[in-house]
Design an enzyme around this catalytic site. Structure first.
Site, PDB file in Angstrom:
ATOM      1  N   ASP A 176     -11.440   7.289  -2.602  1.00  0.00           N
ATOM      2  CA  ASP A 176     -11.896   6.782  -1.307  1.00  0.00           C
ATOM      3  C   ASP A 176     -10.797   6.941  -0.269  1.00  0.00           C
ATOM      4  O   ASP A 176      -9.776   6.276  -0.343  1.00  0.00           O
ATOM      5  CB  ASP A 176     -12.269   5.301  -1.429  1.00  0.00           C
ATOM      6  CG  ASP A 176     -12.842   4.746  -0.135  1.00  0.00           C
ATOM      7  OD1 ASP A 176     -14.075   4.809   0.043  1.00  0.00           O
ATOM      8  OD2 ASP A 176     -12.052   4.286   0.727  1.00  0.00           O
ATOM      9  N   TYR A 190      -7.035   7.197   7.767  1.00  0.00           N
ATOM     10  CA  TYR A 190      -5.874   6.904   6.902  1.00  0.00           C
ATOM     11  C   TYR A 190      -4.791   7.975   7.032  1.00  0.00           C
ATOM     12  O   TYR A 190      -3.672   7.780   6.557  1.00  0.00           O
ATOM     13  CB  TYR A 190      -6.272   6.795   5.413  1.00  0.00           C
ATOM     14  CG  TYR A 190      -7.301   5.734   5.089  1.00  0.00           C
ATOM     15  CD1 TYR A 190      -7.665   4.753   6.003  1.00  0.00           C
ATOM     16  CD2 TYR A 190      -7.922   5.713   3.832  1.00  0.00           C
ATOM     17  CE1 TYR A 190      -8.629   3.807   5.697  1.00  0.00           C
ATOM     18  CE2 TYR A 190      -8.876   4.752   3.517  1.00  0.00           C
ATOM     19  CZ  TYR A 190      -9.227   3.819   4.457  1.00  0.00           C
ATOM     20  OH  TYR A 190     -10.171   2.878   4.144  1.00  0.00           O
ATOM     21  N   LYS A 192     -14.336   9.006   5.538  1.00  0.00           N
ATOM     22  CA  LYS A 192     -15.031   8.213   6.573  1.00  0.00           C
ATOM     23  C   LYS A 192     -14.813   8.805   7.953  1.00  0.00           C
ATOM     24  O   LYS A 192     -13.720   9.298   8.263  1.00  0.00           O
ATOM     25  CB  LYS A 192     -14.517   6.765   6.557  1.00  0.00           C
ATOM     26  CG  LYS A 192     -14.554   6.139   5.183  1.00  0.00           C
ATOM     27  CD  LYS A 192     -14.138   4.677   5.163  1.00  0.00           C
ATOM     28  CE  LYS A 192     -13.876   4.224   3.739  1.00  0.00           C
ATOM     29  NZ  LYS A 192     -12.509   4.517   3.281  1.00  0.00           N
ATOM     30  N   HIS A 216     -17.158   4.637   9.575  1.00  0.00           N
ATOM     31  CA  HIS A 216     -16.102   3.671   9.243  1.00  0.00           C
ATOM     32  C   HIS A 216     -16.272   2.317   9.943  1.00  0.00           C
ATOM     33  O   HIS A 216     -15.916   1.281   9.396  1.00  0.00           O
ATOM     34  CB  HIS A 216     -14.744   4.284   9.630  1.00  0.00           C
ATOM     35  CG  HIS A 216     -13.577   3.740   8.892  1.00  0.00           C
ATOM     36  ND1 HIS A 216     -12.463   4.479   8.609  1.00  0.00           N
ATOM     37  CD2 HIS A 216     -13.323   2.518   8.372  1.00  0.00           C
ATOM     38  CE1 HIS A 216     -11.588   3.751   7.947  1.00  0.00           C
ATOM     39  NE2 HIS A 216     -12.089   2.550   7.794  1.00  0.00           N
TER      40      HIS A 216
HETATM   41  P1  NAP Z   1      -6.670  -4.068  -2.380  1.00  0.00           P
HETATM   42  O1  NAP Z   1      -7.132  -3.027  -3.312  1.00  0.00           O
HETATM   43  O2  NAP Z   1      -7.375  -5.368  -2.232  1.00  0.00           O
HETATM   44  O3  NAP Z   1      -5.155  -4.474  -2.705  1.00  0.00           O
HETATM   45  C1  NAP Z   1      -4.132  -3.555  -2.803  1.00  0.00           C
HETATM   46  C2  NAP Z   1      -2.847  -4.350  -3.083  1.00  0.00           C
HETATM   47  O4  NAP Z   1      -2.890  -4.891  -4.408  1.00  0.00           O
HETATM   48  C3  NAP Z   1      -1.626  -3.491  -2.998  1.00  0.00           C
HETATM   49  O5  NAP Z   1      -0.600  -4.280  -2.390  1.00  0.00           O
HETATM   50  C4  NAP Z   1      -1.280  -3.210  -4.474  1.00  0.00           C
HETATM   51  O6  NAP Z   1       0.118  -3.040  -4.609  1.00  0.00           O
HETATM   52  C5  NAP Z   1      -1.741  -4.472  -5.138  1.00  0.00           C
HETATM   53  N1  NAP Z   1      -2.189  -4.273  -6.529  1.00  0.00           N
HETATM   54  C6  NAP Z   1      -3.025  -3.312  -6.995  1.00  0.00           C
HETATM   55  N2  NAP Z   1      -3.266  -3.476  -8.308  1.00  0.00           N
HETATM   56  C7  NAP Z   1      -2.553  -4.561  -8.692  1.00  0.00           C
HETATM   57  C8  NAP Z   1      -2.393  -5.215  -9.939  1.00  0.00           C
HETATM   58  N3  NAP Z   1      -3.031  -4.804 -11.035  1.00  0.00           N
HETATM   59  N4  NAP Z   1      -1.578  -6.310  -9.984  1.00  0.00           N
HETATM   60  C9  NAP Z   1      -0.931  -6.745  -8.868  1.00  0.00           C
HETATM   61  N5  NAP Z   1      -1.047  -6.151  -7.659  1.00  0.00           N
HETATM   62  C10 NAP Z   1      -1.861  -5.076  -7.567  1.00  0.00           C
HETATM   63  O7  NAP Z   1      -6.492  -3.468  -0.880  1.00  0.00           O
HETATM   64  P2  NAP Z   1      -7.035  -2.288  -0.002  1.00  0.00           P
HETATM   65  O8  NAP Z   1      -6.227  -1.074  -0.279  1.00  0.00           O
HETATM   66  O9  NAP Z   1      -7.084  -2.782   1.405  1.00  0.00           O
HETATM   67  O10 NAP Z   1      -8.546  -2.044  -0.455  1.00  0.00           O
HETATM   68  C11 NAP Z   1      -8.926  -1.089  -1.425  1.00  0.00           C
HETATM   69  C12 NAP Z   1      -9.489   0.179  -0.783  1.00  0.00           C
HETATM   70  O11 NAP Z   1     -10.616  -0.136   0.039  1.00  0.00           O
HETATM   71  C13 NAP Z   1      -8.555   0.885   0.209  1.00  0.00           C
HETATM   72  O12 NAP Z   1      -7.499   1.579  -0.419  1.00  0.00           O
HETATM   73  C14 NAP Z   1      -9.511   1.755   0.981  1.00  0.00           C
HETATM   74  O13 NAP Z   1      -9.844   2.921   0.241  1.00  0.00           O
HETATM   75  C15 NAP Z   1     -10.694   0.806   1.117  1.00  0.00           C
HETATM   76  N6  NAP Z   1     -10.681   0.052   2.400  1.00  0.00           N
HETATM   77  C16 NAP Z   1     -11.679   0.302   3.292  1.00  0.00           C
HETATM   78  C17 NAP Z   1     -11.730  -0.387   4.501  1.00  0.00           C
HETATM   79  C18 NAP Z   1     -12.830  -0.097   5.458  1.00  0.00           C
HETATM   80  O14 NAP Z   1     -12.764  -0.528   6.618  1.00  0.00           O
HETATM   81  N7  NAP Z   1     -13.862   0.602   5.040  1.00  0.00           N
HETATM   82  C19 NAP Z   1     -10.745  -1.349   4.811  1.00  0.00           C
HETATM   83  C20 NAP Z   1      -9.734  -1.579   3.884  1.00  0.00           C
HETATM   84  C21 NAP Z   1      -9.723  -0.893   2.685  1.00  0.00           C
HETATM   85  P3  NAP Z   1       0.781  -1.692  -5.204  1.00  0.00           P
HETATM   86  O15 NAP Z   1       0.198  -0.533  -4.468  1.00  0.00           O
HETATM   87  O16 NAP Z   1       2.248  -1.895  -4.960  1.00  0.00           O
HETATM   88  O17 NAP Z   1       0.425  -1.699  -6.669  1.00  0.00           O
END
Ligand code: NAP
Length: 282
Positions: free
Chosen positions: A43, A48, A73, A107
């Site tokens: 994704d 990004y 997106k 998006h």
């Molecule tokens: P998330 O997946 O909720 O959290 C990522 C955080 O968690 C990072 O700091 C990561 O650190 C940590 N982490 C990951 N696995 C872990 C584990 N097993 N134990 C402890 N910490 C852990 O955040 P997100 O990246 O915002 O959301 C996920 C995806 O959703 C994004 O990458 C993106 O593709 C998508 N997204 C879409 C939108 C939208 O508007 N459509 C908005 C936000 C996100 P490390 O990297 O240091 O491991």
């Protein structure tokens, strides 16, 4: 990998890998590690700034294209958006080095939404994208889009995590054939998610981490999840969630963590709306 079937029959893995906020110079390596760990759903987004790096990792991985499910997106486009959307799509596809996308998401619910959507419908008709969907659409916007267009979004990717669960909205989406996908499934660690006592207790009962409990909880609800990590050991941990089940009682206890509100953006706050709606990609 468990799959969900979208409203046009396309299959999508229930768990994938998100690349938001991975610095561009680290993205190729992170995606390569994720593919090696077994992730097949990737994704990304034009916003990004790392589509090229994702594309390089795909190309060098040797994973057959048909085994991958790639989402990117469309960022907010000015009216009239049809030509602009087609141009933005071509740019994304070229950066990714692909000749079709599995899922193309709008998006944000801003800009010339209808022009953007009609161009996305055309891309699906031409077979350049297998499915189209939206992100960050609240119920009012989603229903209006569904009621006034030909194609119902296959997916709505929205903030969904233990502190903002979206269960009622998921029911409404299900009624209309829209698959819920979680962004920020770990709430990016906000509210001390990774040390939350109830999630820890449930994890301990299964010999699993808090991250694994959260992902299992999303999967149990039929929510597609895309956790982000730059650490290979966490990528492995986050995909290792198919060998245990949460009980009904555990699901009910996790439901009590819902606060019913966003920890990130309120898409109804005029300041946020004007900030997002005015932003344009370079
Ligand atoms: P998330 O997946 O909720 O959290 C990522 C955080 O968690 C990072 O700091 C990561 O650190 C940590 N982490 C990951 N696995 C872990 C584990 N097993 N134990 C402890 N910490 C852990 O955040 P997100 O990246 O915002 O959301 C996920 C995806 O959703 C994004 O990458 C993106 O593709 C998508 N997204 C879409 C939108 C939208 O508007 N459509 C908005 C936000 C996100 P490390 O990297 O240091 O491991």
């Amino acid at each position: 990998m468990q799959q969900v079937t979208l409203n046009n029959g396309i299959e999508m893995p229930i768990l994938g890998f998100g690349v938001y906020q991975i610095p561009v110079e680290e993205t190729e390596q992170a995606v390569a590690a994720a593919l090696a760990a077994g992730y097949r759903l990737l994704d990304t987004a034009a916003a990004y700034g790392n589509e090229e790096a994702v594309g390089r990792a795909i190309k060098n991985s040797g994973v057959p294209r048909e085994d991958l499910f790639v989402t990117t997106k469309l960022w907010v486009q000015d009216a009239p958006a049809q030509a602009n959307t087609l141009r933005a799509f071509e740019t994304s596809l070229t950066k990714l080095g692909l000749d079709y996308l599995d899922l193309y998401l709008m998006h944000q619910p801003y800009g010339d939404v209808y022009g953007q959507w009609r161009a996305m419908e055309a891309l699906q008709h031409e077979g350049l994208v297998k499915a189209i969907g939206v992100a960050n659409f609240y119920p009012d916007r989603l229903l209006d889009l569904i009621m006034n267009n030909e194609i119902t979004p296959a997916v709505n990717q929205i903030e969904t995590h233990p502190f903002f669960q979206r269960a009622e909205y998921q029911d409404l989406m299900r009624e209309h054939g829209v698959q819920i996908q979680s962004w920020g499934g770990f709430a990016e660690g906000k509210n001390d998610l990774f040390t939350q006592p109830l999630l820890r207790e449930i994890g301990a009962a299964h010999g699993k981490s808090v991250a694994q409990v959260v992902l299992r909880w999303l999967i149990h609800r039929g929510v597609v999840a895309i956790p982000k990590s730059v650490r290979p050991e966490r990528m492995t941990e986050n995909i290792d969630v198919f060998d245990f089940e949460l009980t009904d009682e555990q699901m009910a206890r996790i439901a009590t963590l819902d606060t019913g509100s966003s920890l990130f953006f309120d898409h109804h706050d005029p300041e946020i709306v004007s900030w997002l709606a005015k932003r344009r990609l370079a």
